[in-house]
Design an enzyme around this catalytic site. Structure first.
Site, PDB file in Angstrom:
ATOM      1  N   CYS A   1       0.477   1.882  -5.866  1.00 45.86           N
ATOM      2  CA  CYS A   1      -0.413   2.763  -6.621  1.00 45.86           C
ATOM      3  C   CYS A   1       0.193   4.156  -6.778  1.00 45.86           C
ATOM      4  O   CYS A   1       0.986   4.597  -5.957  1.00 45.86           O
ATOM      5  CB  CYS A   1      -1.750   2.892  -5.918  1.00 45.86           C
ATOM      6  SG  CYS A   1      -2.700   1.363  -5.885  1.00 45.86           S
TER       7      CYS A   1
ATOM      8  N   HIS B   1       0.832  -1.205   0.000  1.00 48.24           N
ATOM      9  CA  HIS B   1       0.000   0.000   0.000  1.00 48.24           C
ATOM     10  C   HIS B   1       0.867   1.255   0.000  1.00 48.24           C
ATOM     11  O   HIS B   1       1.922   1.297   0.625  1.00 48.24           O
ATOM     12  CB  HIS B   1      -0.891   0.038   1.239  1.00 48.24           C
ATOM     13  CG  HIS B   1      -2.141  -0.773   1.105  1.00 48.24           C
ATOM     14  ND1 HIS B   1      -2.966  -0.700   0.000  1.00 48.24           N
ATOM     15  CD2 HIS B   1      -2.729  -1.669   1.953  1.00 48.24           C
ATOM     16  CE1 HIS B   1      -4.004  -1.512   0.172  1.00 48.24           C
ATOM     17  NE2 HIS B   1      -3.878  -2.117   1.339  1.00 48.24           N
TER      18      HIS B   1
ATOM     19  N   ARG C   1      -0.213   2.437 -11.603  1.00 51.37           N
ATOM     20  CA  ARG C   1       0.802   1.755 -10.806  1.00 51.37           C
ATOM     21  C   ARG C   1       2.177   2.321 -11.126  1.00 51.37           C
ATOM     22  O   ARG C   1       2.414   2.821 -12.242  1.00 51.37           O
ATOM     23  CB  ARG C   1       0.815   0.248 -11.093  1.00 51.37           C
ATOM     24  CG  ARG C   1      -0.486  -0.459 -10.764  1.00 51.37           C
ATOM     25  CD  ARG C   1      -0.759  -0.511  -9.275  1.00 51.37           C
ATOM     26  NE  ARG C   1      -1.986  -1.239  -9.003  1.00 51.37           N
ATOM     27  CZ  ARG C   1      -3.182  -0.671  -8.940  1.00 51.37           C
ATOM     28  NH1 ARG C   1      -3.321   0.639  -9.130  1.00 51.37           N
ATOM     29  NH2 ARG C   1      -4.260  -1.397  -8.697  1.00 51.37           N
TER      30      ARG C   1
END
Length: 267
Positions: free
Chosen positions: A245, A171, A254
């Protein structure tokens, strides 16, 4: 003809109903605002706090299980990042590594094959540039891996030290955000992966700033973007890929950071 200044009961009732409606609407707006604020606090603060603490405890548990931490390992610290792409599961090709620094071998020189169970934390990723030290778990499921603040290993890619591509996701924002500062990595920075039996050092080589979330080429055995073919490699090797991301607080695109295996030593 009505006398001036006289307010009838019907007018009073309409005014009172209007005031009640305005007051009720204001209460609803305030309540909605408070709920939204609490949701933001939960996402941006609480999930990070819980995930980081959980990830640190898992790193410590792995170190206790393995014995003394590897020399030169950075102190645990918070990194940062939201949303790695996709969800995945299952086992990947097993592997180990052997050989001297700069001459890695995929012959299983660590004396055993890495075969982690689904969602099992089995390695520790360290990036000194980012003061980052987090567990690596099998799969990239949000619920079972990424939302715990872990970095996830893509199903079907190689394991640490193997010939091919050891590909990871994390993340960038919320839930520990381990890859929040991934864009800060520069060519020559080191990435260390510790397992029960060996410590693998990769050196950052290239960065793909932005590509489609469906660009599966970045995690192939010889990584090369299918969207931006000028980014990537053309020869087999021993690669690591870190994905997250971009831009921040979105999951539209990405980014990828690639490195090459440059050293391996037993624990």
């Amino acid at each position: 003809m009505r006398a001036p200044g006289i307010v009838h009961h019907g007018t009073r009732r309409r005014r009172a109903a209007y005031r009640r409606a305005v007051w009720s609407a204001a209460e609803v707006l305030v309540t909605v605002g408070v709920v939204l604020l609490l949701l933001v606090v939960h996402q941006l603060w609480w999930t990070n706090r819980e995930a980081r603490h959980g990830a640190e405890r898992k790193v410590q548990a792995l170190e206790r299980e393995w014995g003394t931490p590897a020399a030169g390992s950075p102190t645990p610290g918070a990194g940062g990042g939201s949303g790695a792409g996709g969800s995945g599961d299952g086992k990947t090709a097993a592997g180990g590594a052997g050989g001297s620094a700069g001459q890695p071998s995929s012959s299983g020189g660590n004396g055993g094959r890495i075969q982690p169970r689904w969602s099992q934390a089995y390695a520790v990723l360290s990036i000194p540039r980012l003061s980052l030290r987090v567990p690596v778990a099998e799969g990239v499921s949000k619920a079972d891996v990424l939302n715990k603040g872990y970095v996830g290993h893509y199903k079907g890619t190689q394991q640490p030290g193997q010939a091919g591509n050891f590909a990871l996701a994390g993340h960038r924002n919320t839930h520990g955000e381990p890859f929040r500062y991934l864009p800060r990595l520069r060519r020559g920075d080191t990435i260390t992966v510790e397992t029960r039996t060996a410590v693998y050092t990769y050196t950052v080589d290239r960065t793909l700033p932005q590509t489609s979330s469906r660009d599966g080429g970045v995690i192939r055995p010889v990584p090369r973007s299918t969207v931006r073919p000028s980014y990537g490699y053309s020869q087999p090797g021993y690669y690591i890929t870190l994905t997250t991301c971009t831009p921040e607080y979105t999951s539209r695109y990405r980014m990828a950071v690639w490195g090459k295996l440059t050293a391996m030593r037993p624990r």
